[in-house]
Design a protein around this motif. Structure first.
Motif, short mmCIF file in Angstrom:
data_model
loop_
_atom_site.label_atom_id
_atom_site.label_comp_id
_atom_site.label_asym_id
_atom_site.label_seq_id
_atom_site.Cartn_x
_atom_site.Cartn_y
_atom_site.Cartn_z
N ASP A 92 -13.83 -4.28 12.70
CA ASP A 92 -12.86 -5.06 12.13
C ASP A 92 -12.48 -4.29 10.65
O ASP A 92 -13.45 -3.86 10.14
N PRO A 93 -11.34 -4.01 10.52
CA PRO A 93 -10.78 -3.15 9.45
C PRO A 93 -11.40 -3.78 8.11
O PRO A 93 -11.25 -5.02 7.79
N ARG A 94 -12.04 -2.90 7.18
CA ARG A 94 -12.58 -3.26 6.09
C ARG A 94 -11.73 -3.10 4.81
O ARG A 94 -10.93 -2.22 4.80
N PRO A 95 -11.53 -4.08 3.84
CA PRO A 95 -10.80 -3.91 2.76
C PRO A 95 -10.98 -2.62 1.86
O PRO A 95 -10.04 -2.05 1.49
N GLU A 96 -12.14 -2.22 1.74
CA GLU A 96 -12.36 -1.08 1.28
C GLU A 96 -11.86 0.37 1.84
O GLU A 96 -11.49 1.35 1.08
N THR A 97 -11.24 0.38 3.13
CA THR A 97 -10.67 1.23 3.64
C THR A 97 -9.24 1.47 3.33
O THR A 97 -8.41 2.45 3.42
N GLU A 98 -8.70 0.42 2.51
CA GLU A 98 -7.20 0.33 1.94
C GLU A 98 -7.09 1.37 1.05
O GLU A 98 -6.15 2.39 0.70
N LEU A 99 -8.39 1.80 0.37
CA LEU A 99 -8.22 2.99 -0.53
C LEU A 99 -7.74 4.39 0.09
O LEU A 99 -6.96 5.11 -0.62
N LEU A 100 -8.41 4.42 1.26
CA LEU A 100 -8.13 5.80 1.84
C LEU A 100 -6.57 5.92 2.43
O LEU A 100 -6.00 6.85 2.03
N VAL A 101 -6.07 4.71 2.41
CA VAL A 101 -4.51 4.65 2.81
C VAL A 101 -3.68 4.94 1.38
O VAL A 101 -2.90 5.56 1.43
N GLU A 102 -4.54 4.12 0.44
CA GLU A 102 -3.76 4.35 -0.94
C GLU A 102 -3.67 5.94 -1.34
O GLU A 102 -2.61 6.41 -1.73
N VAL A 103 -4.79 6.77 -1.04
CA VAL A 103 -5.05 7.97 -1.47
C VAL A 103 -4.21 8.80 -0.60
O VAL A 103 -3.51 9.84 -1.11
N ALA A 104 -3.97 8.68 0.72
CA ALA A 104 -3.37 9.47 1.56
C ALA A 104 -1.82 9.50 1.17
O ALA A 104 -1.03 10.37 1.77
N LEU A 105 -1.46 8.20 0.58
CA LEU A 105 0.11 8.09 0.38
C LEU A 105 0.36 8.79 -1.08
O LEU A 105 1.72 8.78 -1.26
N GLU A 106 -0.46 9.66 -1.55
CA GLU A 106 -0.28 9.98 -2.88
C GLU A 106 0.66 11.29 -2.71
O GLU A 106 1.51 11.62 -3.70
N THR A 107 0.61 11.95 -1.72
CA THR A 107 1.44 13.17 -1.67
C THR A 107 2.53 13.17 -0.17
O THR A 107 1.74 12.28 0.70
N PRO A 108 3.66 13.66 -0.13
CA PRO A 108 4.24 13.53 0.97
C PRO A 108 3.49 14.28 2.19
O PRO A 108 2.91 15.02 2.12
N PHE A 109 3.93 13.82 3.51
CA PHE A 109 3.53 14.09 4.75
C PHE A 109 4.50 13.94 5.83
O PHE A 109 5.27 13.09 5.90
N GLU A 110 4.61 15.01 6.61
CA GLU A 110 5.52 14.66 7.98
C GLU A 110 4.50 14.43 9.03
O GLU A 110 4.97 13.57 9.96
N ARG A 111 3.40 15.13 9.32
CA ARG A 111 2.72 14.69 10.57
C ARG A 111 1.33 14.39 10.03
O ARG A 111 0.57 15.21 9.24
N VAL A 112 0.69 13.40 10.69
CA VAL A 112 -0.57 12.83 10.38
C VAL A 112 -1.53 12.98 11.55
O VAL A 112 -0.94 12.26 12.39
N LEU A 113 -2.85 13.06 11.31
CA LEU A 113 -3.62 13.07 12.18
C LEU A 113 -4.87 11.87 11.91
O LEU A 113 -5.50 12.25 10.71
N ASP A 114 -5.05 11.09 12.68
CA ASP A 114 -6.20 9.80 12.25
C ASP A 114 -7.33 10.00 13.14
O ASP A 114 -7.01 9.81 14.50
N LEU A 115 -8.39 10.35 12.80
CA LEU A 115 -9.67 10.74 13.73
C LEU A 115 -10.52 9.40 13.85
O LEU A 115 -11.13 9.05 12.80
N GLY A 116 -10.72 8.58 15.05
CA GLY A 116 -11.31 7.52 15.07
C GLY A 116 -10.64 6.35 14.63
O GLY A 116 -11.02 5.68 13.73
#
Ligand SMILES: C[S@@+](CC[C@H](N)C(=O)[O-])C[C@H]1O[C@@H](n2cnc3c(N)ncnc32)[C@H](O)[C@@H]1O
Length: 276
Positions: A92-116
């Motif tokens: 069940d996605p947890r609210p605290e995981t939204e910090l990971l999304v926020e941090v990941a968006l701090e710099t540009p990317f074209e190709r992203v890999l999400d593990l698990g």
């Protein structure tokens, strides 16, 4: 019966069963059976609940009394800016995981890999924010990947999201600007202390890698450097006591600019590092 009375009785029933947050859970379950967003339930609260809907509400309350998480009962959870389908095969996605999304968006990317990837909530939230980006996500669980694929289709992101079943990097091709992961990190000993809502209902492989809880980080830190382009970044969700160990693993693999970010509760929550 009026919806308001059903809500009052439902709240009491859950309180009597010792459910923490009984009132919130009863509201979410009633909103689900009435097919309205929980924040708009007040608009329908004086209406009559049909017999069918009342029966459905009682079934939902019984499931919650048996400690099934609300998101599994309703089949969805809001995360970041979207609703994600949730099943017994996914965390069940947890609210605290939204910090990971926020941090990941701090710099540009074209190709992203999400593990698990589980429900796909991290990858799909990132792709929705970056319309030119492409993503790959892996999971050991075929059933979880089917849910992630369904979520990608519901959000019309399926043409930019590619799902691979396997152990961490297995079957993953090419290099990435960004690697993200919220891997299982609960220790074997902590598993016994978890609330039954989590321990008995969420998938064991999503919660713990066993032992000291660091096994997934070892595999990810070991494989990530070669999968990142120079200048690429890795961002990992961690348990509050794991920052030093995970930072040291990344530094040992040659990453620099290792940083730890804290969540709103001031607990260490994300480790971030850069591939020179
Ligand atoms: C903590 S859950 C996170 C799910 C989702 N990313 C989220 O944040 O809600 C960890 C996920 O890792 C997956 N997983 C566990 N062991 C794995 C492995 N060896 N290789 C790939 N995925 C794995 C689980 O099936 C689960 O979906």
């Amino acid at each position: 019966m009026k919806a308001q009375i059903a809500l009052m009785l439902g709240t009491r029933q859950l309180e009597g069963a010792g459910i923490r947050g009984a009132a919130t859970d009863a509201r979410r379950l009633l909103a689900h059976v009435m097919d309205v967003p929980p924040e708009r339930l007040y608009l329908s609260i004086h209406s009559e609940l049909s017999e069918d809907r009342h029966k459905q509400f009682l079934k939902c309350l019984a499931a919650r009394e048996a400690r099934q998480p609300v998101a599994q009962i309703t089949g969805h959870r809001a995360f970041w800016k979207h609703e994600f389908r949730v099943t017994r095969a996914t965390l069940d996605p947890r609210p605290e995981t939204e910090l990971l999304v926020e941090v990941a968006l701090e710099t540009p990317f074209e190709r992203v890999l999400d593990l698990g990837t589980g429900t796909g909530c991290i990858l799909l939230s990132l792709l929705a924010e970056r319309p030119a980006a492409q993503g790959v996500a892996t999971d050991i669980s075929e059933a979880a990947l089917a849910v992630a694929q369904e979520n990608a289709e519901r959000l019309s992101l399926h043409e930019r999201a590619h799902f691979v079943q396997g152990d961490w990097f297995h079957g993953v091709e090419g290099r990435f600007d960004l690697i993200v992961s919220n891997p299982p990190y609960i220790t074997e000993a902590e598993m016994a202390e978890l609330a039954p809502d989590v321990r008995d209902w969420e998938p064991h492989t999503a919660l713990t890698p066993g032992g000291d809880g660091l096994g997934a980080y070892r595999a990810i830190a070991f494989g990530a450097f070669a999968r990142l382009k120079p200048g690429g970044r890795i961002a990992l969700e961690i348990g509050p006591t794991q920052a030093a160990a995970v930072s040291a693993m990344l530094a040992a693999q040659g990453f620099d600019a290792v940083e730890v970010r804290q969540d709103l509760g001031r607990r260490d929550r994300v480790v971030l590092a850069h591939r020179p």
